[in-house]
Design a protein around this motif. Structure first.
Motif, PDB file in Angstrom:
ATOM      1  N   ALA A 282       0.822  -1.210   0.000  1.00 12.38           N
ATOM      2  CA  ALA A 282       0.000   0.000   0.000  1.00 12.38           C
ATOM      3  C   ALA A 282       0.857   1.262   0.000  1.00 12.38           C
ATOM      4  N   THR A 283       1.884   1.291   0.842  1.00 11.77           N
ATOM      5  CA  THR A 283       2.707   2.495   0.985  1.00 11.77           C
ATOM      6  C   THR A 283       3.458   2.834  -0.297  1.00 11.77           C
ATOM      7  N   LEU A 284       4.035   1.818  -0.934  1.00  9.83           N
ATOM      8  CA  LEU A 284       4.829   2.063  -2.136  1.00  9.83           C
ATOM      9  C   LEU A 284       3.975   2.297  -3.371  1.00  9.83           C
ATOM     10  N   THR A 285       2.666   2.089  -3.262  1.00  8.01           N
ATOM     11  CA  THR A 285       1.758   2.401  -4.370  1.00  8.01           C
ATOM     12  C   THR A 285       1.395   3.880  -4.386  1.00  8.01           C
ATOM     13  N   VAL A 286       1.535   4.540  -3.253  1.00 11.79           N
ATOM     14  CA  VAL A 286       1.142   5.955  -3.141  1.00 11.79           C
ATOM     15  C   VAL A 286       1.841   6.839  -4.175  1.00 11.79           C
ATOM     16  N   PRO A 287       3.181   6.710  -4.394  1.00 12.19           N
ATOM     17  CA  PRO A 287       3.801   7.539  -5.439  1.00 12.19           C
ATOM     18  C   PRO A 287       3.161   7.360  -6.811  1.00 12.19           C
ATOM     19  N   GLY A 288       2.735   6.129  -7.122  1.00 15.17           N
ATOM     20  CA  GLY A 288       2.059   5.918  -8.393  1.00 15.17           C
ATOM     21  C   GLY A 288       0.738   6.662  -8.460  1.00 15.17           C
ATOM     22  N   ALA A 289       0.006   6.664  -7.351  1.00 15.97           N
ATOM     23  CA  ALA A 289      -1.261   7.382  -7.308  1.00 15.97           C
ATOM     24  C   ALA A 289      -1.059   8.882  -7.507  1.00 15.97           C
ATOM     25  N   LEU A 290       0.077   9.385  -7.048  1.00 15.51           N
ATOM     26  CA  LEU A 290       0.343  10.818  -7.136  1.00 15.51           C
ATOM     27  C   LEU A 290       0.986  11.225  -8.452  1.00 15.51           C
ATOM     28  N   TRP A 291       1.841  10.381  -9.013  1.00 13.82           N
ATOM     29  CA  TRP A 291       2.691  10.785 -10.131  1.00 13.82           C
ATOM     30  C   TRP A 291       2.257  10.265 -11.494  1.00 13.82           C
TER      31      TRP A 291
END
Length: 580
Positions: A282-291
């Motif tokens: 979940a945590t490492l997916t956050v950059p994908g959601a943002l970028w």
């Protein structure tokens, strides 16, 4: 880093043709490596073990159907005694542990296998029902993030499962596996778009074709987009493997530390490990959601041609389901019209089956023939994954140094995979058997083979999806990658089932190496006859023709002028099949 406006002309109204940025690429890499962590540490390691342990803690001995398989102990000496009894009874009817899901007796060892088989089936249905929408509007990124966070949540939710509700653990596994496969399909559908809009897409040289002096469309063996997608894919695979190895090591350390706390149930430390894996996903997916950019497709219009009002009365959910399954059928029909595409899909079916069978057979051989324990098998997994990291980065250098076309590199990887069954077959030779080692007679011998397996898998993972991406009609990336994933998953049970039959009939695993040798060899001639230049031109022609028929103005500027002759010829061949 700022880039100039895109040189490529939009193929439809609303298409985002802005240049791919480093920030966007990082978002794609982060989302991929986050999912790879669950693929290796969850699905490949701790999820099946946790399921089996939860079932065991809820199960009873098959011998009497009453005695619990796992009983509470009051001190360490009693615990040691029960462990010794369990070890002595291992494999016998007296020690067999069973559960009764839905009233049917099932061994706890088989419970995880059935769960993952069900997960693959549900995954196939999900891919059919959702993936086609990713080619329209902003569904691509929305589905990607939904599946990623849903899978991560299911992984973390294992902490709330106790033996009495072990069936919920199976449900969470199905959700996790389905989310994982769908996440990778969505990620793969981004790959051609990232390459096509990359600032250096027009700056890369095009290498000679796979077919020597062929002219026209076939003379473009490796396009700039294929070279870029291969580079992006290679880096993504390498980063994913690196992240998976790191979390796998952390998982083993956490497991060792938690076991020292002497929990009442052995499943508790395992569930804590899955919690950690889910948090990482979940945590490492956050950059994908943002970028990651949305990169929208054309707008989706369901039943827009209905003039009698019936389409308006049709439930929207039903319209989506009908559209999804119709899209699958259309995708299959389209793929069948693209000769190089369907030939490669057959090759991929055989190759992915070979890969799954080699992996499963190796683990089975390690545990039964070589008597390797859980930690030793976990170290084998880490060895193969580390080697996969090296393979993902080294194969592109080998390919560039030897000037190998992508097709030849894939074949080289398959030939490298043949080393594993060939080495196993050495164990049949009397001269080798007399040595006491060689041909997988000793446990240490499987680790070098793990290095070989990981290294060639790094190349296969890097090149196969980008090679396929070149033969996808522009605008149908998600649907075609969903078909690619379905072919992959659909084949994953064939080879292992045959190996199981061989073992049941003969009583030992070693003869299965003959089957593996043949299975790995089968896709080699199919990959060899794939003409990537012709496949690319056919896909471009079909995309232009279908878009033109719908009244859209489609630009194929990203295909080089030297392909135009082959494209026109391909369009001529396809026109009669697609005109109404």
């Amino acid at each position: 880093m700022a880039y100039d406006d895109a040189a490529r002309t939009a193929r439809y109204e609303g298409e985002d043709v802005s240049k791919t940025t480093e920030r966007e690429l990082k978002g794609w890499y982060f989302t991929g490596l986050a999912a790879e962590i669950f693929a290796v540490c969850g699905v490949g390691s701790f999820a099946p073990v946790t399921l089996e342990q939860l079932a065991r803690e809820s199960g009873v001995l098959k011998s009497d159907g009453v005695t619990p398989c796992v009983q509470a102990v009051s001190n360490n000496s009693e615990k040691l005694a029960r462990l010794l009894v369990r070890a002595a009874d291992e494999g016998s009817d007296a020690g067999a542990c069973v559960v009764h899901p839905f009233g049917r007796e099932t061994s706890t060892a088989s419970f995880a296998m059935y769960t993952f088989s069900a997960a693959v089936f549900v995954q196939a249905l999900t891919l059919v029902s959702f993936s086609p929408f990713a080619d329209y509007g902003t569904y691509r990124k929305r589905f990607l993030m939904t599946f990623a966070f849903t899978g991560a949540g299911a992984c973390m939710a294992f902490l709330l499962i106790w033996p009495q509700i072990y069936l919920l653990g199976a449900l969470l596994t199905v959700v996790g596996v389905v989310s994982l496969g769908s996440t990778f399909v969505m990620l793969n559908s981004f790959l051609p778009l990232l390459a096509a809009n990359h600032p250096s897409a027009n700056d890369l040289d095009v290498v000679d074709s796979d077919d020597g002096g062929k002219s026209g469309a076939s003379n473009q063996g490796t396009s700039a987009e294929l070279k870029l997608s291969t580079q992006i894919s290679s880096k993504g695979v390498g980063l994913g493997y690196a992240a998976a190895v790191s979390v796998q090591i952390l998982s083993i350390l956490l497991l060792v530390l938690l076991k020292k706390l002497s929990f009442a149930r052995e499943s508790t430390p395992l569930r804590c490990v899955l919690l950690m894996v889910g948090v990482f996903w979940a945590t490492l997916t956050v950059p994908g959601a943002l970028w990651l950019k949305n990169r929208p497709g054309p707008p989706l219009r369901l039943f827009s041609s209905g003039g009698d009002g019936r389409s308006r009365r049709t439930p929207v959910v039903f319209q989506y389901v009908v559209f999804a399954w119709k899209t699958l059928w259309d995708t299959i029909k389209t793929a069948l019209k693209l000769r190089n595409c369907w030939v490669y899909l057959i090759a991929w079916f055989l190759l992915s089956d070979a890969v799954a069978t080699v992996s499963g057979t190796a683990i089975m051989f390690a545990r039964t023939e070589l008597q390797m324990g859980t930690i030793a098998v976990a170290l084998l997994s880490i060895t193969a994954t580390v080697s996969g990291i090296a393979g993902a980065f080294i194969w592109p250098k080998i390919s560039k140094r030897l000037n190998l076309p992508t097709r030849s590199t894939i074949i080289a990887c398959m030939l490298g995979l043949e080393i594993i069954p060939l080495y196993g077959l050495l164990g049949f030779l009397p001269a080798v058997k007399s040595l006491g080692w060689g041909g997988l007679q000793q446990a240490w011998e499987i680790y070098p083979l793990g290095v070989v397996h990981g290294f060639v898998m790094g190349g296969i993972s890097t090149y196969c999806r980008s090679f396929y991406g070149e033969m996808i009609p522009p605008g149908s990336e998600a649907a075609f990658y969903a078909l690619f994933a379905m072919v992959d998953k659909g084949s994953s049970a064939v080879g292992p089932a045959i190996v199981g039959l061989i073992v049941d009939r003969i009583g030992t695993i070693r003869p299965a190496f003959i089957f593996l040798l043949i299975l790995i060899a089968l896709p080699i001639p199919l990959v060899y006859i794939v003409d990537i230049g012709k496949g690319r031109a056919d896909a471009a022609a079909l995309s232009r023709h279908l878009s033109g028929r719908a009244g859209a103005s489609v630009s194929m500027d990203n295909y080089r002028s030297s392909q135009e002759q082959g494209t026109e010829a391909a369009e001529g061949l396809l026109r009669d099949d697609y005109d109404r």
